[in-house]
Design an enzyme around this catalytic site. Structure first.
Site, short mmCIF file in Angstrom:
data_model
loop_
_atom_site.label_atom_id
_atom_site.label_comp_id
_atom_site.label_asym_id
_atom_site.label_seq_id
_atom_site.Cartn_x
_atom_site.Cartn_y
_atom_site.Cartn_z
N ASP A 120 -1.33 7.07 6.50
CA ASP A 120 -2.41 6.21 6.03
C ASP A 120 -2.65 5.16 7.10
O ASP A 120 -1.86 4.23 7.27
CB ASP A 120 -2.00 5.56 4.70
CG ASP A 120 -3.07 4.59 4.18
OD1 ASP A 120 -4.10 4.40 4.86
OD2 ASP A 120 -2.85 4.04 3.09
N LYS B 53 -12.06 -1.59 6.97
CA LYS B 53 -11.34 -2.57 7.79
C LYS B 53 -11.96 -2.63 9.19
O LYS B 53 -12.52 -3.63 9.57
CB LYS B 53 -9.86 -2.19 7.92
CG LYS B 53 -9.14 -1.91 6.63
CD LYS B 53 -9.00 -3.10 5.71
CE LYS B 53 -7.96 -2.85 4.64
NZ LYS B 53 -8.34 -3.35 3.32
N TRP C 299 0.81 -1.23 0.00
CA TRP C 299 0.00 0.00 0.00
C TRP C 299 0.83 1.26 0.00
O TRP C 299 0.46 2.24 -0.64
CB TRP C 299 -1.04 -0.04 1.12
CG TRP C 299 -2.12 -1.00 0.74
CD1 TRP C 299 -2.35 -2.25 1.25
CD2 TRP C 299 -3.06 -0.85 -0.34
NE1 TRP C 299 -3.37 -2.86 0.57
CE2 TRP C 299 -3.84 -2.03 -0.41
CE3 TRP C 299 -3.32 0.18 -1.26
CZ2 TRP C 299 -4.84 -2.21 -1.36
CZ3 TRP C 299 -4.33 -0.01 -2.20
CH2 TRP C 299 -5.07 -1.18 -2.24
#
Lengths: 373, 373
Positions: free
Chosen positions: B178, B202, B108
């Site tokens: 993030d 999530k 990511w």
């Protein structure tokens, strides 16, 4: 937990997000616990699962089938609403030195023209501002630029309650249309368009997803340098799963397209039902001896948003208050113009319109007897 | 309609969208028909209603309360996922001639660095690529640029299963993180950050909404020329209702924050529970005599995503197949690296981890007896 009929709840005449059909809401409700046959909540299922990939491809197919579109067209499910499309369109299709034609027909087309354009050139070839957006132009009255990069208009103005009865523009210039508030509400000759966009929260789902239909010939002209989430070609390549898409909202759109095909019987039937709903209400307005006054010129009236006024602001306030008490919700006009607005999207039943008329008839009688008019 | 316990359904170890708590799913389910006390479906309620405005402000408050943030911070609910933030951040905070520091710690953060930057300059001051992203750097080993416009890192890498145990960067350079995969999963000294972003799917909701927390001092430096939907200041001015927001997804985030505060008792308690879940599983891996091999260095192991391998690809395939049959879902590793991944987000119970371990113990025993190792 409430599982009974929605009739125990309020009737939703909101301008959007709008009412969805009860049978679809029941399927959605079931999927929150576990999607039948899958055993996982719709809120926790992977966007990479076979099940969801199938939902996306089936929804693409359903939309193509409803609109009679062939392989020249791509279907996308994006985020950011129509507002994001206001920017994505010029960023994608308007090169330096080019111009695009726009019609300014009301609140939402004004927004489409005001979106920051990084110095790009828009021509507003018609504006209804001087007539307070109560009417629409016809193709015969307009001077289209034959060398425009594209032509953009809004098929239905939700705030003012006006809707085009014809397809606008030239066949020789890419035709782009914001159909956010009448998409899949009636038949349309979709092959006449190069790009159609519509957020879901009027006729086809909840807020959070926007359908974009794009013809391959227009796609070939798109600016390839935009970041992926703003790039039509990237999104198409990934069938709307470039990054995690709004899984739940897409699933609801899937259910609505299934409902349109299987329960309603297609867009001709949907259009007839929506027409009956709107005509019933407009006929009532037109026979109210001026107590309820439609805002738009009759020829341009919207089948989706019936906008009207009462004899005074006080009466309008009383009307909204009494309606709310009876469970008739969302009838206030848009905050920019006030008045009354009854939005009659796909999910709202004819019975709901009839209940509204019953109330309106009673309200008029009571107020007239009291001498309040 | 299924209304029973989720225990009749599958246990969801998916990397995301992930499992949500059953008590929250029950409230969501109820709101599909009609929000209690409101009488309208959550899918059809106006984003301009008092009820929804209150949901937004209450959710802002809940997040600030959970993280101990004061009036210097703004809370936003945006669309487009972390992917949109990868672009919005440099577009907003990186002026021509400036540079920004990035850590490349896995799948990511690589994406965050690869987002098209219009020629903007990123410095990757550390990369774990040569060690296949199985470990993380420490502040002591890094050469930060004191004149960087900002510093960006990813607190937890879901694909590789590694997570920072310390807050990275310099206090003198705006710190951007993030936190998509560990947001609100444990206590964090949030005031050390100038911008935090996290998509919901999530730990805190379904796909379709992204939480952004931004410190006012950083906001003052943002590029004001971006279109509204990409403009932090515009979004803040409108309390996330610049255009129609993803109403449903925000409502679920609201319910999750209520659950964290009232049912769980805050982030310390949530962190303890998540720690117990992860430690229980890691302890089991570490006592499996090498049958189950954790991928990450022990010091950098993620509490959210436990990534491991079996002695062979064949055994991994058999493992996934057998697990699925028993209702243990989503255990496949990310498609980029394979293997097994058990994601233990907030909504997954300790009991689910214990059931997974029961299965793993039985699987190991059976395969060992068959001589398959």
């Amino acid at each position: 937990m409430q599982t009974g009929s929605l009739s125990a709840n309020q009737l939703n005449f909101s301008g959007g997000p709008g009412a969805l059909p009860e049978s679809v809401l029941q399927k959605v409700q079931e999927s929150i616990n576990a999607i039948p046959g899958v055993g996982l909540s719709i809120l926790g299922i992977s966007h990479r699962s076979d099940w969801f990939q199938n939902v996306v491809s089936q929804t693409e197919k359903n939309i193509k089938s409803l609109l009679g579109l062939d392989a020249q067209y791509h279907i996308l499910f994006l985020q950011g609403g129509a507002t994001q499309q206001f920017s994505m369109i010029p960023l994608s299709f308007l090169e330096p030195g080019q111009t695009a034609d726009y019609l300014n027909t009301g609140y939402w087309s004004t927004k489409s023209i005001q979106a920051p354009q990084y110095g790009q050139q828009f021509n507003t070839i018609w504006s209804g501002e001087n007539s307070k957006f109560n009417q629409l132009p016809h193709n015969d009255n307009l001077n289209f630029n034959t060398n425009a990069a594209y032509f953009h208009y809004t098929s239905n103005e939700t705030v003012e309650g006006i809707q085009f009865q014809e397809i606008m523009g030239l066949d020789s210039v890419p035709r782009i249309c914001d159909m956010s508030s009448d998409f899949l509400s009636k038949p349309v000759d979709a092959q006449k368009f190069d790009l159609i966009y519509a957020h879901a929260q009027k006729n086809i789902g909840p807020a959070g997803v926007t359908v974009v239909i794009i013809k391959d010939s227009l796609l070939q002209q798109a600016n390839p340098k935009l970041p992926g989430f703003l790039n039509y070609a990237t999104q198409i390549k990934h069938h709307s799963v470039y990054n995690t898409p709004p899984v739940f909202s897409i699933y609801v759109v899937h259910l609505i397209t299934q409902w349109l095909i299987k329960d309603i019987g297609g867009l001709t039937a949907m259009g007839q039902l929506n027409n009956t709903k709107a005509q019933t209400l407009y006929d009532f307005l037109d026979h109210s001896h001026g107590f309820y006054q439609g805002r738009a010129l009759q020829k341009d009236r919207s089948m989706m948003n019936v906008v009207f006024n009462l004899p005074s602001l006080d009466l309008e306030a009383t009307f909204l208050n009494e309606a709310q008490k009876l469970g008739l919700s969302g009838l206030n006009g848009h905050r920019s113009i006030g008045g009354i607005r009854a939005s009659l999207y796909n999910g709202l039943s004819l019975e709901a319109v009839e209940q509204l008329i019953l109330f309106m008839r009673h309200f008029q009688k009571t107020m007239t007897q009291r001498g309040e008019t």
